[in-house]
Scaffold this active site. Structure first.
Site, PDB file in Angstrom:
ATOM      1  N   ASP A   1       0.802  -1.220   0.000  1.00 35.72           N
ATOM      2  CA  ASP A   1       0.000   0.000   0.000  1.00 35.72           C
ATOM      3  C   ASP A   1       0.839   1.276   0.000  1.00 35.72           C
ATOM      4  O   ASP A   1       0.285   2.371  -0.112  1.00 35.72           O
ATOM      5  CB  ASP A   1      -0.914   0.035   1.231  1.00 35.72           C
TER       6      ASP A   1
ATOM      7  N   TYR B   1      10.726   4.702   0.878  1.00 35.82           N
ATOM      8  CA  TYR B   1      11.675   3.748   1.447  1.00 35.82           C
ATOM      9  C   TYR B   1      13.065   3.860   0.832  1.00 35.82           C
ATOM     10  O   TYR B   1      14.029   3.312   1.391  1.00 35.82           O
ATOM     11  CB  TYR B   1      11.152   2.317   1.282  1.00 35.82           C
TER      12      TYR B   1
END
Length: 353
Positions: free
Chosen positions: A78, A176
């Site tokens: 997600d 990330y």
């Protein structure tokens, strides 16, 4: 998870749930469980699809490709969806489902290359202006209920995306990527005594369990104050696409096989797909630039080595995986971390030799 995050920090290496040594440790624990559930599903519900959120999704997806190549499993995440929510806010669009996009990468390791609205207008220039100034912070909605899951560590991550974006202002990065391109910054700003795991246990976990107790006591969820976030709505949308043949666009983690033409065909890439009753069809993303290609080649090799280590019970392959990770400075440090992780994961990992 707490051990995953704190053991690497002892050696000056970032501790994170799905990235670096922590993510590798988590992957070694997750593979067996996911394969067990997948086999159970195929025995009792052979026509079903497994919609898999299990982390670290990249390693789990690679393991499923290797060990169960014909299984009906769709691996998803997600994070890019949450970022599309934020980009929609930046552009004054109420629903991310209106956005059309191009994206390539691995799970927790990718880039948006195009964003259009439902009328085909290019939104990238506006999004780039926000990214260059504040990262994803301008995309955080201040409507009631929309900030329920945003902890302090995520605020820092959304802001740091500004610096990740500066490395390649032609694309919009996954958050990330900060762990791979600014690992020194992450270590410097980490508290080895209080990591993200502690934040979750002291915050979200208590809020969720408290809300559940309240619902049980009241006998209703009405007025509980919780709203569905991207993590919840995305998997429901995907289930609806499969059940109702909606042919909507989703970001899925799938075998490359040419979707990214100048990258390993066996890699499990995260790319847009059209989903309907009979599964998914990939939307090809063409070639990736040299910088992204180099990063992707390194990271996919880490993930493949982890899976090989799990399958073969190989200490050597896992040491190689840790040494190759962009978050780890040397093979010496990798070995120190690995030996500590083996001790911490007795009974959870396959025995290594």
């Amino acid at each position: 998870r707490e051990k995953d995050e704190k053991i690497p920090l002892k050696y000056g290496v970032l501790g994170q749930e799905t990235c670096g040594p922590g993510g590798i440790a988590y992957g070694m624990r997750s593979i067996g469980g996911v394969i067990e559930i997948l086999d159970y599903m195929e025995k009792w519900s052979p026509d079903a699809w497994m919609l898999n959120y299990s982390n670290p999704a990249a390693i789990v997806a690679e393991a499923c490709r290797v060990l169960r190549p014909n299984s009906k499993i769709i691996n998803i995440c997600d994070m890019p969806i949450d970022l599309m929510d934020k980009m929609a806010v930046m552009c004054g669009i109420k629903d991310r489902r209106e956005l059309q996009y191009s994206y390539y990468g691995l799970n927790h390791y990718g880039w948006f290359t195009k964003i259009f609205d439902k009328d085909g207008n290019d939104l990238m220039p506006e999004i780039k202006r926000h990214m260059a100034k504040n990262g994803y912070l301008d995309g955080i909605s201040h409507e009631p209920g929309q900030e329920q899951h945003i902890d302090e560590s995520w605020i820092h991550t959304f802001g740091k995306a500004k610096d990740v974006y500066a490395l390649d202002p032609d694309t919009i990065p996954n958050t990330y990527l900060k762990y791979y391109v600014f690992p020194d910054y992450v270590v410097e700003t980490s508290n080895p005594e209080y990591t993200r795991a502690n934040e979750v246990m002291d915050g979200r976990e208590k809020r969720v369990f408290g809300a559940c107790r309240e619902v049980i006591e009241k006998g209703t969820a009405e007025g509980c104050g919780f709203e569905a976030d991207a993590h919840a709505t995305y998997i429901v949308d995907l289930a609806c696409a499969l059940a109702e043949n909606t042919m909507e666009r989703f970001l899925l983690i799938v075998p490359n096989d040419g979707a990214v033409s100048n990258f390993d065909p066996t890699a499990m890439v995260e790319v847009p797909c059209i989903v309907g009753k009979n599964g998914y069809e990939k939307i090809c993303q063409g070639q990736v630039p040299q910088w992204q290609k180099g990063m992707l080649e390194q990271q996919v090799s880490v993930e493949k080595l982890v899976v090989q280590a799990w399958v073969e019970g190989s200490y050597q392959k896992l040491w190689q995986a840790l040494s190759l990770s962009a978050t780890v400075p040397s093979a010496k440090v990798a070995k120190l971390i690995l030996d500590d992780l083996i001790e911490a994961n007795k009974g959870y990992w396959p025995e290594l030799h």
